[in-house]
Design a protein around this motif. Structure first.
Motif, short mmCIF file in Angstrom:
data_model
loop_
_atom_site.label_atom_id
_atom_site.label_comp_id
_atom_site.label_asym_id
_atom_site.label_seq_id
_atom_site.Cartn_x
_atom_site.Cartn_y
_atom_site.Cartn_z
N GLU A 136 0.84 -1.20 0.00
CA GLU A 136 0.00 0.00 0.00
C GLU A 136 0.87 1.25 0.00
O GLU A 136 0.56 2.24 -0.68
N LEU A 137 1.95 1.23 0.77
CA LEU A 137 2.86 2.37 0.76
C LEU A 137 3.40 2.62 -0.64
O LEU A 137 3.46 3.78 -1.10
N ASP A 138 3.80 1.58 -1.33
CA ASP A 138 4.31 1.73 -2.69
C ASP A 138 3.27 2.38 -3.60
O ASP A 138 3.59 3.28 -4.40
N ARG A 139 2.01 1.98 -3.47
CA ARG A 139 0.95 2.60 -4.28
C ARG A 139 0.84 4.09 -3.98
O ARG A 139 0.68 4.91 -4.89
N GLN A 140 0.91 4.43 -2.71
CA GLN A 140 0.76 5.85 -2.35
C GLN A 140 1.97 6.66 -2.79
O GLN A 140 1.83 7.80 -3.26
N LEU A 141 3.16 6.10 -2.64
CA LEU A 141 4.36 6.84 -3.04
C LEU A 141 4.35 7.11 -4.54
O LEU A 141 4.81 8.19 -4.98
N ARG A 142 3.87 6.20 -5.33
CA ARG A 142 3.87 6.40 -6.78
C ARG A 142 2.99 7.58 -7.20
O ARG A 142 3.25 8.19 -8.24
N ARG A 143 2.01 7.90 -6.38
CA ARG A 143 1.19 9.09 -6.68
C ARG A 143 1.96 10.38 -6.46
O ARG A 143 1.55 11.44 -6.91
N HIS A 144 3.05 10.29 -5.72
CA HIS A 144 3.86 11.47 -5.41
C HIS A 144 5.26 11.35 -6.02
O HIS A 144 6.20 11.99 -5.56
N HIS A 145 5.38 10.57 -7.08
CA HIS A 145 6.70 10.25 -7.63
C HIS A 145 7.50 11.48 -8.03
O HIS A 145 8.74 11.46 -8.03
N ALA A 146 6.83 12.56 -8.40
CA ALA A 146 7.55 13.73 -8.89
C ALA A 146 8.48 14.35 -7.86
O ALA A 146 9.44 15.03 -8.21
N ILE A 147 8.21 14.12 -6.56
CA ILE A 147 9.05 14.73 -5.51
C ILE A 147 9.94 13.72 -4.81
O ILE A 147 10.71 14.09 -3.92
N LEU A 148 9.85 12.44 -5.18
CA LEU A 148 10.51 11.39 -4.41
C LEU A 148 11.77 10.86 -5.10
O LEU A 148 11.79 10.67 -6.33
N SER A 149 12.79 10.59 -4.31
CA SER A 149 13.98 9.91 -4.82
C SER A 149 13.56 8.55 -5.38
O SER A 149 12.64 7.90 -4.89
N GLU A 150 14.29 8.13 -6.42
CA GLU A 150 13.86 6.94 -7.17
C GLU A 150 15.03 6.00 -7.42
O GLU A 150 16.15 6.44 -7.73
N TYR A 151 14.78 4.72 -7.27
CA TYR A 151 15.69 3.69 -7.75
C TYR A 151 15.08 3.07 -9.00
O TYR A 151 13.91 2.67 -8.99
N ALA A 152 15.86 3.01 -10.08
CA ALA A 152 15.36 2.41 -11.31
C ALA A 152 16.48 1.63 -11.98
O ALA A 152 17.43 2.22 -12.50
N HIS A 153 16.38 0.29 -11.89
CA HIS A 153 17.26 -0.61 -12.63
C HIS A 153 18.75 -0.29 -12.43
O HIS A 153 19.52 -0.13 -13.36
N GLY A 154 19.11 -0.20 -11.14
CA GLY A 154 20.51 -0.04 -10.81
C GLY A 154 20.98 1.38 -10.60
O GLY A 154 22.13 1.60 -10.20
N ARG A 155 20.14 2.35 -10.85
CA ARG A 155 20.54 3.75 -10.70
C ARG A 155 19.60 4.47 -9.74
O ARG A 155 18.39 4.21 -9.71
#
Length: 291
Positions: A136-155
Protein backbone atom coordinates in the motif's frame (compact mmCIF):
# COMPACT_ATOMS: atom_id res chain seq x y z
CA UNK A 1 8.98 63.56 15.59
CA UNK A 2 5.29 62.91 16.42
CA UNK A 3 4.68 60.25 19.05
CA UNK A 4 2.87 57.82 16.71
CA UNK A 5 5.60 58.04 14.08
CA UNK A 6 8.35 57.55 16.68
CA UNK A 7 6.53 54.48 17.98
CA UNK A 8 6.22 53.02 14.46
CA UNK A 9 9.92 53.55 13.75
CA UNK A 10 10.85 51.88 17.05
CA UNK A 11 8.63 48.87 16.32
CA UNK A 12 10.08 48.53 12.81
CA UNK A 13 13.68 48.76 14.05
CA UNK A 14 13.03 46.19 16.78
CA UNK A 15 11.44 43.77 14.31
CA UNK A 16 14.32 44.19 11.85
CA UNK A 17 16.92 43.59 14.55
CA UNK A 18 15.08 40.47 15.69
CA UNK A 19 14.95 39.04 12.17
CA UNK A 20 18.69 39.52 11.76
CA UNK A 21 19.65 38.11 15.15
CA UNK A 22 17.36 35.06 15.31
CA UNK A 23 19.43 31.85 15.25
CA UNK A 24 18.92 29.54 12.32
CA UNK A 25 16.90 32.05 10.31
CA UNK A 26 17.91 33.74 7.09
CA UNK A 27 16.10 36.41 5.08
CA UNK A 28 14.30 35.10 2.03
CA UNK A 29 16.21 35.45 -1.24
CA UNK A 30 15.69 38.55 -3.40
CA UNK A 31 12.35 39.13 -5.04
CA UNK A 32 10.42 37.24 -2.34
CA UNK A 33 8.15 38.43 0.43
CA UNK A 34 10.98 38.93 2.91
CA UNK A 35 9.61 36.24 5.24
CA UNK A 36 12.26 34.42 7.31
CA UNK A 37 13.63 31.16 5.99
CA UNK A 38 14.96 28.40 8.23
CA UNK A 39 18.43 27.03 7.54
CA UNK A 40 18.16 23.21 7.42
CA UNK A 41 20.17 21.09 9.84
CA UNK A 42 21.67 18.05 8.15
CA UNK A 43 22.00 15.99 11.34
CA UNK A 44 18.56 16.63 12.89
CA UNK A 45 16.17 13.64 12.98
CA UNK A 46 12.68 14.03 14.46
CA UNK A 47 11.97 10.75 16.25
CA UNK A 48 8.23 10.01 16.50
CA UNK A 49 7.61 13.26 14.66
CA UNK A 50 3.85 12.70 14.51
CA UNK A 51 3.53 13.19 18.29
CA UNK A 52 4.22 16.93 18.01
CA UNK A 53 1.31 19.39 17.87
CA UNK A 54 1.91 20.00 14.15
CA UNK A 55 3.40 16.84 12.62
CA UNK A 56 5.93 17.63 9.87
CA UNK A 57 5.49 21.39 10.17
CA UNK A 58 6.99 21.77 13.65
CA UNK A 59 10.08 19.78 12.64
CA UNK A 60 10.55 21.80 9.46
CA UNK A 61 10.18 25.04 11.41
CA UNK A 62 13.17 23.89 13.50
CA UNK A 63 15.22 22.97 10.43
CA UNK A 64 15.02 19.18 10.67
CA UNK A 65 15.97 17.20 7.57
CA UNK A 66 14.85 13.74 8.69
CA UNK A 67 11.43 12.81 10.08
CA UNK A 68 10.01 9.57 11.41
CA UNK A 69 6.41 8.35 11.15
CA UNK A 70 5.07 5.02 12.43
CA UNK A 71 2.32 3.48 10.30
CA UNK A 72 -0.33 0.74 10.52
CA UNK A 73 -2.40 -0.59 7.62
CA UNK A 74 -6.08 -0.32 8.56
CA UNK A 75 -8.88 -0.97 6.04
CA UNK A 76 -6.59 -0.20 3.13
CA UNK A 77 -5.26 3.07 4.59
CA UNK A 78 -1.93 3.87 6.23
CA UNK A 79 -2.64 5.43 9.62
CA UNK A 80 0.05 7.18 11.64
CA UNK A 81 0.31 6.15 15.31
CA UNK A 82 2.70 4.62 17.80
CA UNK A 83 0.34 1.88 19.03
CA UNK A 84 -2.99 0.43 17.82
CA UNK A 85 -4.76 2.14 20.72
CA UNK A 86 -3.84 5.54 19.27
CA UNK A 87 -5.15 4.95 15.75
CA UNK A 88 -7.26 7.76 14.30
CA UNK A 89 -8.76 7.50 10.78
CA UNK A 90 -8.08 11.19 10.22
CA UNK A 91 -4.33 10.84 10.83
CA UNK A 92 -3.14 9.25 7.61
CA UNK A 93 0.34 9.20 6.11
CA UNK A 94 -1.05 11.03 3.12
CA UNK A 95 -2.69 13.85 5.05
CA UNK A 96 0.10 14.38 7.59
CA UNK A 97 3.15 13.89 5.35
CA UNK A 98 2.83 13.01 1.67
CA UNK A 99 0.32 15.64 0.59
CA UNK A 100 1.83 18.57 2.56
CA UNK A 101 5.36 17.64 1.49
CA UNK A 102 4.26 17.58 -2.14
CA UNK A 103 2.61 20.99 -1.78
CA UNK A 104 5.68 22.44 -0.08
CA UNK A 105 8.07 21.12 -2.72
CA UNK A 106 5.93 22.62 -5.47
CA UNK A 107 5.85 25.97 -3.67
CA UNK A 108 9.63 25.89 -3.17
CA UNK A 109 10.38 25.02 -6.80
CA UNK A 110 11.63 21.51 -6.22
CA UNK A 111 12.89 21.32 -2.65
CA UNK A 112 11.52 21.04 0.87
CA UNK A 113 13.66 23.99 2.00
CA UNK A 114 13.90 26.63 -0.68
CA UNK A 115 17.38 26.70 -2.16
CA UNK A 116 18.44 23.52 -0.32
CA UNK A 117 18.97 20.70 -2.80
CA UNK A 118 19.74 17.83 -0.43
CA UNK A 119 16.78 15.48 0.05
CA UNK A 120 14.81 15.43 3.27
CA UNK A 121 14.47 11.89 4.63
CA UNK A 122 11.05 10.49 5.51
CA UNK A 123 11.60 7.41 7.67
CA UNK A 124 8.43 5.30 7.55
CA UNK A 125 8.37 2.75 10.38
CA UNK A 126 6.00 -0.11 9.51
CA UNK A 127 4.65 -1.47 12.79
CA UNK A 128 2.91 -4.63 11.51
CA UNK A 129 1.88 -6.56 8.38
CA UNK A 130 5.09 -5.64 6.60
CA UNK A 131 4.34 -7.06 3.15
CA UNK A 132 0.79 -5.73 2.83
CA UNK A 133 1.74 -2.42 4.42
CA UNK A 134 4.63 -1.91 2.01
CA UNK A 135 2.48 -2.70 -1.00
CA UNK A 136 0.00 0.00 0.00
CA UNK A 137 2.86 2.37 0.76
CA UNK A 138 4.31 1.73 -2.69
CA UNK A 139 0.95 2.60 -4.28
CA UNK A 140 0.76 5.85 -2.35
CA UNK A 141 4.36 6.84 -3.04
CA UNK A 142 3.87 6.40 -6.78
CA UNK A 143 1.19 9.09 -6.68
CA UNK A 144 3.86 11.47 -5.41
CA UNK A 145 6.70 10.25 -7.63
CA UNK A 146 7.55 13.73 -8.89
CA UNK A 147 9.05 14.73 -5.51
CA UNK A 148 10.51 11.39 -4.41
CA UNK A 149 13.98 9.91 -4.82
CA UNK A 150 13.86 6.94 -7.17
CA UNK A 151 15.69 3.69 -7.75
CA UNK A 152 15.36 2.41 -11.31
CA UNK A 153 17.26 -0.61 -12.63
CA UNK A 154 20.51 -0.04 -10.81
CA UNK A 155 20.54 3.75 -10.70
CA UNK A 156 19.39 6.19 -8.01
CA UNK A 157 17.96 9.61 -8.78
CA UNK A 158 17.66 11.92 -5.78
CA UNK A 159 14.75 14.31 -5.50
CA UNK A 160 13.31 16.47 -2.72
CA UNK A 161 12.16 13.65 -0.39
CA UNK A 162 13.75 10.25 0.17
CA UNK A 163 11.38 7.69 1.76
CA UNK A 164 13.16 5.00 3.81
CA UNK A 165 11.21 2.01 5.11
CA UNK A 166 11.95 0.80 8.64
CA UNK A 167 10.24 -1.40 11.21
CA UNK A 168 8.71 -4.75 10.20
CA UNK A 169 11.50 -6.68 8.49
CA UNK A 170 9.02 -8.49 6.22
CA UNK A 171 8.78 -5.34 4.10
CA UNK A 172 12.33 -5.78 2.85
CA UNK A 173 11.72 -8.59 0.36
CA UNK A 174 8.98 -6.96 -1.75
CA UNK A 175 10.90 -3.68 -1.74
CA UNK A 176 14.20 -5.27 -2.77
CA UNK A 177 12.51 -7.27 -5.54
CA UNK A 178 11.36 -4.16 -7.39
CA UNK A 179 13.33 -2.99 -10.39
CA UNK A 180 11.85 0.47 -10.00
CA UNK A 181 10.71 1.99 -6.69
CA UNK A 182 10.37 5.18 -4.68
CA UNK A 183 11.50 3.83 -1.31
CA UNK A 184 14.72 2.56 0.24
CA UNK A 185 15.42 0.36 3.24
CA UNK A 186 16.64 1.08 6.77
CA UNK A 187 19.29 -1.54 7.56
CA UNK A 188 20.82 -2.75 10.80
CA UNK A 189 24.48 -3.19 11.82
CA UNK A 190 24.37 -6.78 10.54
CA UNK A 191 23.79 -5.40 7.04
CA UNK A 192 27.17 -3.66 7.06
CA UNK A 193 29.51 -5.44 4.70
CA UNK A 194 26.83 -7.62 3.11
CA UNK A 195 26.19 -7.63 -0.64
CA UNK A 196 23.17 -5.32 -0.16
CA UNK A 197 24.24 -2.00 -1.76
CA UNK A 198 23.58 1.55 -0.61
CA UNK A 199 21.06 1.83 -3.46
CA UNK A 200 18.90 -0.54 -1.39
CA UNK A 201 20.12 0.28 2.13
CA UNK A 202 21.30 3.90 2.33
CA UNK A 203 20.79 4.06 6.11
CA UNK A 204 21.96 1.85 8.99
CA UNK A 205 20.05 2.31 12.25
CA UNK A 206 20.83 0.73 15.61
CA UNK A 207 19.67 0.75 19.21
CA UNK A 208 22.43 2.60 21.08
CA UNK A 209 22.04 0.36 24.13
CA UNK A 210 22.70 -2.81 22.17
CA UNK A 211 26.23 -1.77 21.32
CA UNK A 212 27.27 0.72 23.97
CA UNK A 213 27.02 1.08 27.74
CA UNK A 214 27.94 4.78 27.98
CA UNK A 215 25.00 7.13 28.62
CA UNK A 216 26.84 10.46 28.51
CA UNK A 217 27.98 10.59 32.14
CA UNK A 218 31.67 10.31 32.97
CA UNK A 219 34.28 9.28 30.44
CA UNK A 220 33.34 7.59 27.20
CA UNK A 221 35.17 4.22 27.35
CA UNK A 222 38.02 4.23 24.84
CA UNK A 223 37.04 0.86 23.41
CA UNK A 224 33.46 2.01 22.82
CA UNK A 225 34.61 5.24 21.19
CA UNK A 226 36.90 3.29 18.88
CA UNK A 227 34.07 0.89 18.00
CA UNK A 228 31.72 3.79 17.23
CA UNK A 229 34.24 5.54 14.95
CA UNK A 230 35.07 2.30 13.16
CA UNK A 231 31.41 1.47 12.54
CA UNK A 232 30.61 4.92 11.15
CA UNK A 233 33.72 4.97 8.97
CA UNK A 234 32.88 1.54 7.54
CA UNK A 235 29.29 2.61 6.79
CA UNK A 236 30.45 5.81 5.11
CA UNK A 237 32.93 3.78 3.09
CA UNK A 238 29.92 1.88 1.69
CA UNK A 239 28.02 5.10 0.99
CA UNK A 240 25.63 4.50 3.90
CA UNK A 241 24.45 6.88 6.60
CA UNK A 242 24.19 6.06 10.33
CA UNK A 243 21.53 6.71 12.99
CA UNK A 244 21.18 5.49 16.58
CA UNK A 245 17.90 5.38 18.45
CA UNK A 246 17.34 5.04 22.23
CA UNK A 247 20.08 7.56 23.01
CA UNK A 248 19.53 9.66 26.18
CA UNK A 249 17.03 12.41 25.38
CA UNK A 250 16.42 14.13 28.73
CA UNK A 251 17.77 17.71 28.66
CA UNK A 252 21.09 18.06 30.44
CA UNK A 253 24.86 17.54 30.24
CA UNK A 254 24.67 13.79 29.62
CA UNK A 255 22.60 14.20 26.48
CA UNK A 256 24.87 16.92 25.14
CA UNK A 257 28.00 14.90 25.92
CA UNK A 258 26.66 11.93 24.00
CA UNK A 259 25.48 14.07 21.09
CA UNK A 260 28.95 15.65 20.96
CA UNK A 261 30.56 12.23 20.68
CA UNK A 262 28.15 11.25 17.91
CA UNK A 263 29.03 14.38 15.98
CA UNK A 264 32.74 13.77 16.50
CA UNK A 265 32.28 10.28 15.04
CA UNK A 266 30.39 11.77 12.06
CA UNK A 267 27.09 10.05 12.85
CA UNK A 268 24.69 11.40 10.24
CA UNK A 269 21.42 11.69 12.17
CA UNK A 270 20.97 12.65 15.83
CA UNK A 271 17.73 11.17 17.13
CA UNK A 272 15.50 13.30 19.39
CA UNK A 273 11.93 14.06 20.41
CA UNK A 274 13.06 17.50 21.61
CA UNK A 275 12.95 19.64 18.46
CA UNK A 276 13.98 22.91 20.09
CA UNK A 277 16.69 21.28 22.21
CA UNK A 278 18.40 19.53 19.31
CA UNK A 279 18.13 22.63 17.13
CA UNK A 280 19.83 24.77 19.80
CA UNK A 281 22.58 22.17 20.23
CA UNK A 282 23.35 21.92 16.51
CA UNK A 283 23.15 25.63 15.74
CA UNK A 284 25.51 26.40 18.61
CA UNK A 285 28.08 24.20 16.87
CA UNK A 286 27.55 25.53 13.37
CA UNK A 287 26.90 23.66 10.16
CA UNK A 288 29.11 20.73 9.23
CA UNK A 289 28.99 18.41 6.20
CA UNK A 290 27.73 14.86 6.48
CA UNK A 291 26.96 12.17 3.99
Amino acid sequence: MPTNRRRAVTIFATALAGSVAAPGVARAAGGGSGRPRVRPLRAAHAHNDYLHPRPLHDALAHGFTSLEADVFLVDGELLVAHTPAELDPARTLRSLYLDPLHARVRANHGSVYRGHRRPVQLLIDIKADGVACYRELDRQLRRHHAILSEYAHGRVRLRAVTPVVSGDRAARDPLAAQGQRYAFYDGRPDDLGTPAPASLIPLLSANWNHGFTWQGTGTFPAAERARLHAFVAAAHGNGQRVRFWATPDAPGPAREALWSELLAARVDHLNSDDLAGLERFLRARGEWPTR
